[in-house]
Design an enzyme around this catalytic site. Structure first.
Site, PDB file in Angstrom:
ATOM      1  N   LYS A 117       9.981  -4.699   0.941  1.00  0.00           N
ATOM      2  CA  LYS A 117      10.055  -5.032  -0.492  1.00  0.00           C
ATOM      3  C   LYS A 117      11.483  -5.253  -0.965  1.00  0.00           C
ATOM      4  O   LYS A 117      11.708  -5.992  -1.930  1.00  0.00           O
ATOM      5  CB  LYS A 117       9.362  -3.949  -1.330  1.00  0.00           C
ATOM      6  N   GLY A 165       1.507   0.274  -4.529  1.00  0.00           N
ATOM      7  CA  GLY A 165       1.501   1.577  -5.184  1.00  0.00           C
ATOM      8  C   GLY A 165       1.824   2.730  -4.244  1.00  0.00           C
ATOM      9  O   GLY A 165       2.014   3.859  -4.687  1.00  0.00           O
ATOM     10  N   GLU A 200      13.670   0.417  -9.898  1.00  0.00           N
ATOM     11  CA  GLU A 200      13.309  -0.521 -10.962  1.00  0.00           C
ATOM     12  C   GLU A 200      13.108   0.260 -12.248  1.00  0.00           C
ATOM     13  O   GLU A 200      12.658   1.409 -12.215  1.00  0.00           O
ATOM     14  CB  GLU A 200      11.987  -1.241 -10.642  1.00  0.00           C
ATOM     15  N   GLU A 287       5.853  -7.939  -6.096  1.00  0.00           N
ATOM     16  CA  GLU A 287       5.581  -7.969  -4.657  1.00  0.00           C
ATOM     17  C   GLU A 287       4.893  -9.271  -4.306  1.00  0.00           C
ATOM     18  O   GLU A 287       4.297  -9.915  -5.166  1.00  0.00           O
ATOM     19  CB  GLU A 287       4.588  -6.843  -4.256  1.00  0.00           C
ATOM     20  N   ASN A 289       1.919 -10.595  -1.554  1.00  0.00           N
ATOM     21  CA  ASN A 289       0.946 -10.255  -0.527  1.00  0.00           C
ATOM     22  C   ASN A 289       0.705 -11.479   0.338  1.00  0.00           C
ATOM     23  O   ASN A 289       0.279 -12.517  -0.154  1.00  0.00           O
ATOM     24  CB  ASN A 289      -0.369  -9.790  -1.163  1.00  0.00           C
ATOM     25  N   ARG A 291      -1.468 -12.524   2.381  1.00  0.00           N
ATOM     26  CA  ARG A 291      -2.837 -12.541   2.917  1.00  0.00           C
ATOM     27  C   ARG A 291      -3.792 -13.091   1.862  1.00  0.00           C
ATOM     28  O   ARG A 291      -3.415 -13.260   0.710  1.00  0.00           O
ATOM     29  CB  ARG A 291      -3.275 -11.111   3.238  1.00  0.00           C
ATOM     30  N   VAL A 294      -8.914  -9.541  -1.791  1.00  0.00           N
ATOM     31  CA  VAL A 294     -10.305  -9.189  -2.112  1.00  0.00           C
ATOM     32  C   VAL A 294     -10.789  -9.988  -3.323  1.00  0.00           C
ATOM     33  O   VAL A 294     -11.914 -10.484  -3.347  1.00  0.00           O
ATOM     34  CB  VAL A 294     -10.424  -7.673  -2.391  1.00  0.00           C
TER      35      VAL A 294
HETATM   36  C1  MV4 Z   1       5.663  -1.016 -11.408  1.00  0.00           C
HETATM   37  C2  MV4 Z   1       5.085  -0.492 -12.593  1.00  0.00           C
HETATM   38  C3  MV4 Z   1       5.921  -0.362 -13.677  1.00  0.00           C
HETATM   39  N1  MV4 Z   1       7.213  -0.701 -13.604  1.00  0.00           N
HETATM   40  N2  MV4 Z   1       6.945  -1.358 -11.393  1.00  0.00           N
HETATM   41  C4  MV4 Z   1       1.884  -0.384  -8.586  1.00  0.00           C
HETATM   42  C5  MV4 Z   1       1.415  -1.193  -7.447  1.00  0.00           C
HETATM   43  C6  MV4 Z   1       2.596  -1.932  -6.967  1.00  0.00           C
HETATM   44  N3  MV4 Z   1       2.225  -3.253  -6.575  1.00  0.00           N
HETATM   45  C7  MV4 Z   1       3.555  -1.921  -8.084  1.00  0.00           C
HETATM   46  N4  MV4 Z   1       3.019  -1.036  -9.078  1.00  0.00           N
HETATM   47  C8  MV4 Z   1       3.642  -0.844 -10.267  1.00  0.00           C
HETATM   48  N5  MV4 Z   1       4.949  -1.193 -10.305  1.00  0.00           N
HETATM   49  C9  MV4 Z   1       7.703  -1.191 -12.462  1.00  0.00           C
HETATM   50  N6  MV4 Z   1       9.005  -1.506 -12.412  1.00  0.00           N
HETATM   51  C10 MV4 Z   1       3.744  -0.160 -12.584  1.00  0.00           C
HETATM   52  C11 MV4 Z   1       3.014  -0.312 -11.420  1.00  0.00           C
HETATM   53  C12 MV4 Z   1       1.646   0.089 -11.502  1.00  0.00           C
HETATM   54  C13 MV4 Z   1       0.622  -0.814 -11.367  1.00  0.00           C
HETATM   55  C14 MV4 Z   1       0.863  -2.155 -11.083  1.00  0.00           C
HETATM   56  C15 MV4 Z   1      -0.150  -3.042 -10.924  1.00  0.00           C
HETATM   57  C16 MV4 Z   1      -1.461  -2.606 -11.053  1.00  0.00           C
HETATM   58  C17 MV4 Z   1      -1.725  -1.302 -11.335  1.00  0.00           C
HETATM   59  C18 MV4 Z   1      -0.690  -0.381 -11.484  1.00  0.00           C
HETATM   60  C19 MV4 Z   1      -0.979   0.940 -11.776  1.00  0.00           C
HETATM   61  C20 MV4 Z   1       0.044   1.823 -11.905  1.00  0.00           C
HETATM   62  C21 MV4 Z   1       1.343   1.402 -11.752  1.00  0.00           C
END
Ligand code: MV4
Length: 454
Positions: A117, A165, A200, A287, A289, A291, A294
């Protein structure tokens, strides 16, 4: 170059999805299964199937030599990894290429670039694709402190080798930073063998919107559309929809342009997803992905485009102009509901067991992707996804009504499922208004009718 026989290196619902695409393309397909999966729907659907080992995934669906042997001994010329298991494993992609098997996915170097990442964030910054404000790359404790002061608390410490996550830690204030840094890096080291962290700003009240892309690796980039994926619990999505109710036409144009720039910068090839957080009218890359996902069917339904067939065509050497001659535009609205064999009344405990009754919904605008059938026994070794109910309608209110109608038609007996909870979510005023963020479901879940009485 053109693909003639595909090894479907996965199980269950995604294996069924890929087998269907192969059949419609007139391509032969070979399924694989562990000894726990002899009776899975994906085996019944394949004209050929190879047993690759015992139930534990490490000895079957994650066993690279077994999968390569299954492909080469059956005369396959390509491998579709599905999602999960080895789908984002560059070693597997390399093993395929080393054995003259075309890996239906991006190049191994791209999987590595975006799988890390920190390197993904650096590559995106270089392409002028903004991430959430924070560190340029990996940080030590002193740099984490400096960055946190600069962007302001709360911040998230994220593991470079994490994602989805995993390996994330929220830090509320400067007093908590040192301890959080210690545990986060130790956990990352233990979980991924890599203790690298980055920082972040934590965006509260953001929405999770992802952009589906398809690229041919020789300059052709097709932005297929965005999906709204904020309805999730503990990083497990429950309901997804397309288009996102949070994305205006102007924002969509901006996100589309950004996604295209991102793909060109890294020479992406195949299907992929760019994940963004959307907050206060702005969007931030988090991020990628590398792939198929789902929730891809909601995009397929609004775009009128078969992503899996396109993946196979691209891997066989087709260009974007071969698979699609004009830009795609979303038409109508699609909603996907994941049906998991879990007990919402018991903290969503996975509940494998015998399906004693299964009546899938039918009728206008309903698609069901599943490997289950009446009399099927859900094995305890894998994920709890039983089926996905995906609906399409002319607009969002009609799609919501259709999803509820379909869920009421659905009968699953023998194991508890998340279907009742999904009806509650679809009926909730916040869902109706399209007003929800990534924390919404966890905030309201205990008050929903299906759970309130328990
Ligand atoms: C975050 C965020 C808030 N601020 N980054 C969770 C999964 C991963 N792909 C990144 N995630 C998050 N990153 C910053 N800077 C909140 C989340 C996050 C979240 C993101 C997407 C879908 C569901 C989530 C649930 C909790 C936290």
């Amino acid at each position: 170059m053109s693909i003639k026989r595909v090894l479907v290196a996965n199980r269950g619902e995604v294996a069924v999805r890929v087998l269907r695409a192969c059949q419609e393309l007139g391509i032969e397909a070979v399924a694989v299964y562990s000894t726990a999966d002899e009776t899975s729907g994906h085996v019944a659907l394949a004209e050929r199937a190879v047993c690759i080992g015992p139930p534990h995934a490490a000895e079957s669906y994650l066993d690279i030599p077994s999968l390569i042997a299954a492909a080469t001994t059956t005369g396959c010329d390509a491998v579709h990894p599905g999602w999960g298991f080895l789908a984002e494993n560059s070693e597997f992609a390399r093993a395929c290429e080393d054995n003259d098997l075309s890996f239906i996915g991006p190049r191994p170097e791209t999987i590595d670039l975006m799988g890390d990442k920190v390197s993904a964030r650096i590559a995106m910054t270089k392409a002028d694709v903004s991430g959430v404000p924070g560190s340029a790359g990996q940080v030590d404790l002193a740099q984490a402190n400096e960055q946190a002061r600069e962007v302001g608390f709360p911040v998230l410490l994220k593991a470079s080798a994490g994602g989805g996550g995993k390996g994330m830690r929220l830090v509320e204030d400067a007093d908590g930073l040192a301890a959080a840094f210690e545990t986060a890096s130790a956990e990352a080291q233990a979980a991924f063998g890599n203790d690298a962290l980055y920082v972040e700003k934590a965006l509260t009240n953001a929405r999770h919107v992802e952009v589906q892309v398809l690229c041919d690796g020789v300059g052709g980039v097709l932005i297929v559309g965005e999906r709204e994926c904020s309805i999730q619990r503990r990083h497990q999505k429950l309901i997804e929809e397309a288009p996102s109710p949070a994305v205006s036409d102007a924002l969509r144009r901006d996100m589309t342009e950004t996604a295209e720039r991102a793909c060109r910068a890294i020479g992406y090839q195949g299907a992929g997803t760019l994940e963004f957080l959307v907050a206060d009218g702005d969007f931030y890359f988090i991020e990628m992905n590398t792939r198929l996902q789902v929730e891809h069917p909601v995009t397929e339904l609004v775009a009128g485009f078969d992503l899996v067939q396109a993946q196979i065509a691209i891997a066989g050497g087709a260009s974007i102009s071969d698979v699609r001659s004009e830009p795609l535009r979303a038409r109508g609205h699609a909603i996907e509901v994941r049906i998991n064999a879990e007990d919402p009344a018991n903290d969503f405990m996975p509940a494998p067991g015998l399906i004693t009754r299964f009546v899938p919904p039918l009728g206008p605008g309903v698609r069901v992707d599943t490997h289950i059938y009446e009399g099927y026994s859900v094995p305890p070794y894998y994920d709890s996804l039983l089926a996905k109910i995906i609906v399409w309608a002319e607009d969002r209110p009609r799609a919501t009504a259709r999803a509820i109608r379909a869920l009421r038609e659905l009968r699953i007996e023998g194991v508890p499922t998340t279907a009742g909870l999904a009806i509650d979510i679809l009926n909730h005023p916040s869902f109706r208004e399209g007003e929800y963020t990534t924390t919404w479901l966890e905030d309201v879940v205990s008050e929903l009718p299906a759970l309130a009485q328990s």
